[in-house]
Each structure stands twice: as structure tokens, then as C-alpha cells.
Enzyme design. Sequence first.
Site, mmCIF file in Angstrom:
data_model
loop_
_atom_site.group_PDB
_atom_site.id
_atom_site.type_symbol
_atom_site.label_atom_id
_atom_site.label_comp_id
_atom_site.label_asym_id
_atom_site.label_seq_id
_atom_site.Cartn_x
_atom_site.Cartn_y
_atom_site.Cartn_z
ATOM 1 N N ASP A 199 0.847 -1.200 0.000
ATOM 2 C CA ASP A 199 0.000 0.000 0.000
ATOM 3 C C ASP A 199 0.877 1.242 0.000
ATOM 4 O OD1 ASP A 199 -2.152 -1.697 0.301
ATOM 5 O OD2 ASP A 199 -2.185 -1.488 2.489
HETATM 6 N N1 URA Z 1 -1.140 -6.038 3.819
HETATM 7 C C1 URA Z 1 -1.631 -4.778 3.870
HETATM 8 O O1 URA Z 1 -2.652 -4.525 4.486
HETATM 9 N N2 URA Z 1 -0.949 -3.814 3.230
HETATM 10 C C2 URA Z 1 0.200 -4.033 2.552
HETATM 11 O O2 URA Z 1 0.777 -3.098 1.987
HETATM 12 C C3 URA Z 1 0.703 -5.344 2.520
HETATM 13 C C4 URA Z 1 0.015 -6.338 3.164
#
Ligand code: URA
Length: 240
Positions: free
Chosen positions: A103
Site C-alpha cells: 500500500d
Molecule cells: N497487507 C496490507 O494490508 N498492506 C500491505 O501493503 C501489505 C500487506
Amino acid sequence: MKKRLQKIIAEAGICSRRKAEELIKKGEVTINGKVAKLGDKADPDKDEIRVKGKLIKFPEKVYIMLNKPSGYVSTTKGQFGQKTVMELLKGLKIRVFPVGRLDVDTEGLLLLTNDGDFANRVMHPRYGIKKTYFVVLNGELSEKDVKKLKSGIIIDGKRVQIDSIEKKGKHKYRLVIHEGMKRIVKRLFEAIEFRVRYLYRDKIGNLSVGRLPKGKWRKLTERELMLIFSEDFSNSSKKS
Ligand code: URA
């Protein structure tokens, strides 16, 4: 690995798959000296493939680790003026793409490559590659919460379990999970009414981002590539 000939030709950057099919139909492609037909497969690492008599060459395969900082999207093209992780790959001459996503606000280990088979092996749930995250929550997990995370929580109709979790400090945990669904860590904690305040991916398989500074990248060594797929996970986190 054997692949369809038109895919190999397209991956070598000669022409599109469709155009490659036309060339195959016209008898302009050979595999080890024999004229190929549509539907034939070949191994680009072992077979000699020629298009109009010219030997096809493949771009060097590159495998990169990046310590992704917050504020960058894990895509090749950003929307609405977003910064992408590509902007951090200064000095790299070969085009690569991210292997999966973190993310925009998640930090840590992101792999990038130009090898589609490798990316598929890392991401496909069939291979069950474990990822290790360091997470800061908005509270302390109870034993009951940990039990729920370990026994599984239904996300998008699928039971998702964490492999292990270890307390690392106030509201801080280190967890291992092999499920790779989008936003999976945040969604698991949301399901038990917690909020993730900070998320950092430390490892993919047994490959760790180590001391690579935030925002920096480097090529992986052969040994590091093997670590991604190594079965031995005993030196990862202590299970709670
Ligand atoms: N899980 C998440 O919630 N975000 C990420 O970036 C990676 C795994």
C-alpha cells in the site's frame, strides 16, 4: 520452462504476440533449425529460436529489492500525480515492474523484476511464500484476538490465517502470513476491530530487506533469489 512461441517472441521485444503468430504461420520462425508451426512451444533458455533467420535475444533478467518508503504507489504508472516506486530506481537502465504491491503508506521490502515467471512464483498462492511484517496497532491484542487470527478470519469468502505472531513491544507485533490478498494485514486487523498505524514488510520467504536504507534499491544475488523460495523458515519469527 517451455512457453508458447509467440509469447517468447513478444517477450524478446521483436513484435506483438499477434504479429508473431503471423510470422509463425508464414514459416518465418525456426526452433533449433526446424520451421515452427502455430501452437509450438519452446524453452527460451535452451532452444535456439530464429525469426527471419535472426537469432532472438532476451533482455538480461533483473531482480531487485527496494526498501519502499511511505508515499509511493507500487505501480509502473501513478494516477493523479502520485509518485511511483519507479521514481526510486535511479540508475537502472532495464524496465522492471513490481512483484505484487505494498500500500502507499506501507514500507519495506518490495521486489521488482522483468521476469514474469519469477513474479508469478512469488505471488501465486499455490507457492505459499511467507511474508513477514512488523506492525504497529492502535492497542494490545488479547489472547482471544491472537487465537482468532491464527484459527482464521473470513475475508472475501476465504478463511485467512496468519502463520505466527510475536509481540515486539507496546502495540507492536511481528507477524508471518502467506496469504497475499490486497491489504490483507489491515483487513485482518480491521476484522477484529483494530487499526494498523504502521506497516513494514521485512521479509519475503527468507529474504530480508536487512540494512538497505529506506528509498534505496539493489540487485539481488543468486543466493538471495534462492532464499525467497527456501522452505526453511526456522530462523524467522519465534511463534507465539
Ligand atoms: N497487507 C496490507 O494490508 N498492506 C500491505 O501493503 C501489505 C500487506
